[in-house]
Design a protein around this motif. Sequence first.
Motif, PDB file in Angstrom:
ATOM      1  N   GLY B  64     -27.843  35.209  21.561  1.00 20.97           N
ATOM      2  CA  GLY B  64     -26.583  35.640  22.162  1.00 20.97           C
ATOM      3  C   GLY B  64     -25.662  36.377  21.223  1.00 20.97           C
ATOM      4  O   GLY B  64     -24.873  37.198  21.661  1.00 20.97           O
ATOM      5  N   VAL B  68     -27.592  40.484  19.080  1.00 21.36           N
ATOM      6  CA  VAL B  68     -26.789  41.539  19.720  1.00 21.36           C
ATOM      7  C   VAL B  68     -26.220  42.458  18.644  1.00 21.36           C
ATOM      8  O   VAL B  68     -26.300  43.685  18.739  1.00 21.36           O
ATOM      9  N   LEU B  69     -25.666  41.842  17.591  1.00 22.55           N
ATOM     10  CA  LEU B  69     -25.096  42.652  16.512  1.00 22.55           C
ATOM     11  C   LEU B  69     -26.194  43.408  15.771  1.00 22.55           C
ATOM     12  O   LEU B  69     -26.019  44.551  15.350  1.00 22.55           O
ATOM     13  N   PHE B  72     -27.115  46.285  17.806  1.00 24.63           N
ATOM     14  CA  PHE B  72     -25.971  47.181  17.654  1.00 24.63           C
ATOM     15  C   PHE B  72     -26.202  48.108  16.464  1.00 24.63           C
ATOM     16  O   PHE B  72     -26.055  49.324  16.551  1.00 24.63           O
ATOM     17  N   MET B  76     -27.967  52.318  16.265  1.00 26.09           N
ATOM     18  CA  MET B  76     -27.204  53.422  15.672  1.00 26.09           C
ATOM     19  C   MET B  76     -28.027  54.184  14.644  1.00 26.09           C
ATOM     20  O   MET B  76     -27.631  55.251  14.197  1.00 26.09           O
ATOM     21  N   ILE B 176      -2.997  53.175  14.192  1.00 23.97           N
ATOM     22  CA  ILE B 176      -2.249  52.776  15.379  1.00 23.97           C
ATOM     23  C   ILE B 176      -2.151  51.260  15.323  1.00 23.97           C
ATOM     24  O   ILE B 176      -3.144  50.585  15.114  1.00 23.97           O
ATOM     25  N   PRO B 178      -1.515  48.295  17.566  1.00 27.17           N
ATOM     26  CA  PRO B 178      -1.290  47.903  18.966  1.00 27.17           C
ATOM     27  C   PRO B 178      -0.150  46.903  19.115  1.00 27.17           C
ATOM     28  O   PRO B 178       0.609  46.981  20.075  1.00 27.17           O
ATOM     29  N   SER B 179       0.003  46.002  18.115  1.00 28.71           N
ATOM     30  CA  SER B 179       1.049  44.988  18.280  1.00 28.71           C
ATOM     31  C   SER B 179       2.429  45.640  18.286  1.00 28.71           C
ATOM     32  O   SER B 179       3.325  45.213  19.014  1.00 28.71           O
ATOM     33  N   GLN B 181       2.983  48.713  19.251  1.00 30.20           N
ATOM     34  CA  GLN B 181       3.095  49.467  20.497  1.00 30.20           C
ATOM     35  C   GLN B 181       3.452  48.564  21.659  1.00 30.20           C
ATOM     36  O   GLN B 181       4.235  48.933  22.522  1.00 30.20           O
ATOM     37  N   VAL B 182       2.859  47.349  21.632  1.00 28.93           N
ATOM     38  CA  VAL B 182       3.132  46.422  22.723  1.00 28.93           C
ATOM     39  C   VAL B 182       4.577  45.964  22.677  1.00 28.93           C
ATOM     40  O   VAL B 182       5.218  45.760  23.706  1.00 28.93           O
TER      41      VAL B 182
END
Lengths: 349, 201
Positions: B64, B68-69, B72, B76, B176, B178-179, B181-182
Amino acid sequence: MEAMLQPVADLFGAAWPAVWTLVKIVAIIAPLMICVAYLTLAERKVIGFMQVRIGPNRVGPWGLLQPIADGVKLLFKEIIVPSGANKGLFILGPILAIAPSLAAWAVVPFDDGLVLADVNAGLLFLLAITSMEVYGVIVAGWASNSKYPFLGSMRAAAQMVSYEVSMGFALICVLLISSSLNLTDIVMSQNDGRFADMGLGVLSWNWIPLFPMFVVYVISGIAETNRAPFDVVEGEAEVVAGHMVEYSGMTFALFFLAEYANMILVSILTSILFLGGWLSPVGFLPDGFHWLALKTAFILLLFLWARATFPRFRYDHIMRLGWKVFIPVTLVWLFVVTVWMMSPLSIWS
Amino acid sequence: MEFKTFVFYFLAVIMVLAALRVITARNPVHAALFLVLTFFNAGGIWLLLQAEFLAITLVMVYVGAVMVLFLFVVMMLDINLDRLREGFWSYLPVGALVGILMLVEMVMVLGGSYFGLEAMPAPPAAADTYSNTRELGRVLYTDYVYPFELASLVLLVAMVAAVALTLRKRKGLKYIQPSEQVAVKREGRVELVKMQAEKED
């Protein structure tokens, strides 16, 4: 029941357990598929009403035959395999997407004792199976050998692994207070306590002491199933349709089925873990499957409601919400719950 | 043949074949997916041994998350088979040596008298109420709590080290946040100005 089936059992002899299990599996999967079909109709209708439209109303009375028409159309469409695609994995992708979303239903209890496999580690099994759902998406994205599907599948891999962590912590809180990994035991543990004795079962369910976890679980569930507003995996403005760009006909339909089956799974799990499963909210009404169905339908309505209400999140905001908001919240509440359980104020003893 | 034996051989055959394909598959993505299949079948065999916690954890952690990683990263890669096969002959002696060493060691351990049925009889059948998960949890957090905590500390150090090794701070990057911006309020961005209507006279 056992005695009635005895002649049939004798007919099959040693193969009877396998046959009987298959019958039970069909008894779960067939209604589930009908639910999935009508969930798509419900989604279009509900969003239609929210946007002051009518929604599908041409096929059958009130559009009730629309899902069947859609299914038949998808069945007859041609499956196109791109020439540059990795053919085996291209076909395997949709299968890997739908298999775990059906396998997870093996441990879901529908009523007291009404479960396909009443295993001890049911919750762990669910965690393991749902963590495999991401494979369908990444295999499909890679095998398509195309830019947008690949970008979509990379997004899906990162998003689903991130939100699994907070979902896992929410589940840990639930199993802490019910001290069992068995889903039936988890439901039954919500049936005792002061309020349940007073006939107000709704106040003794897990959603009150674990309210932050309940919110985190529902929102993570929306993100985990890649539904709006977290549907950047298939955000048409950026990556066309994500991993599903190259798929047509039944292969596309399998992704669709898997997504809606996962939605129903997350909703029924939320009802079981936090909303008391099949327990009645008040003492004077009998418990039963209808309560579980009602609660699940309500959570499903939340999914559709969110889709009609919120604009799509930006990708970095999704990651921030998962890692910087949900995981700290779940960790703090896990700590609070453990301290609460060990303190004299504990309500679970 | 008992049903359980049949299941064991079924899982074991698929597992061995998949493990073989891991090292023979040409495409790294195929190899990684075969490794997933191997893990899954190993989990099935552990389930047969009634070690449900270990089996499910194997699927959860390795299938799981880790794989997956892994996929990933592998997806690539720019797969160039010729370049991949370039060093085959020069690596062969070292690889063969390590392989032979491992084979000898395994034969010594498994072929010796330590692993015979006399030295290690089958454990007594567990009671119906026995829960593998509960037992493991109890032992892990009581008898072996210090080694367990130590192991988690080692993992934490490895994690911090991995971040520290790969963390590069470049100057002049326009991040950027996000915190931030929020947290923006309307007052910070929009100013409403009241002004008289202008008239031509």
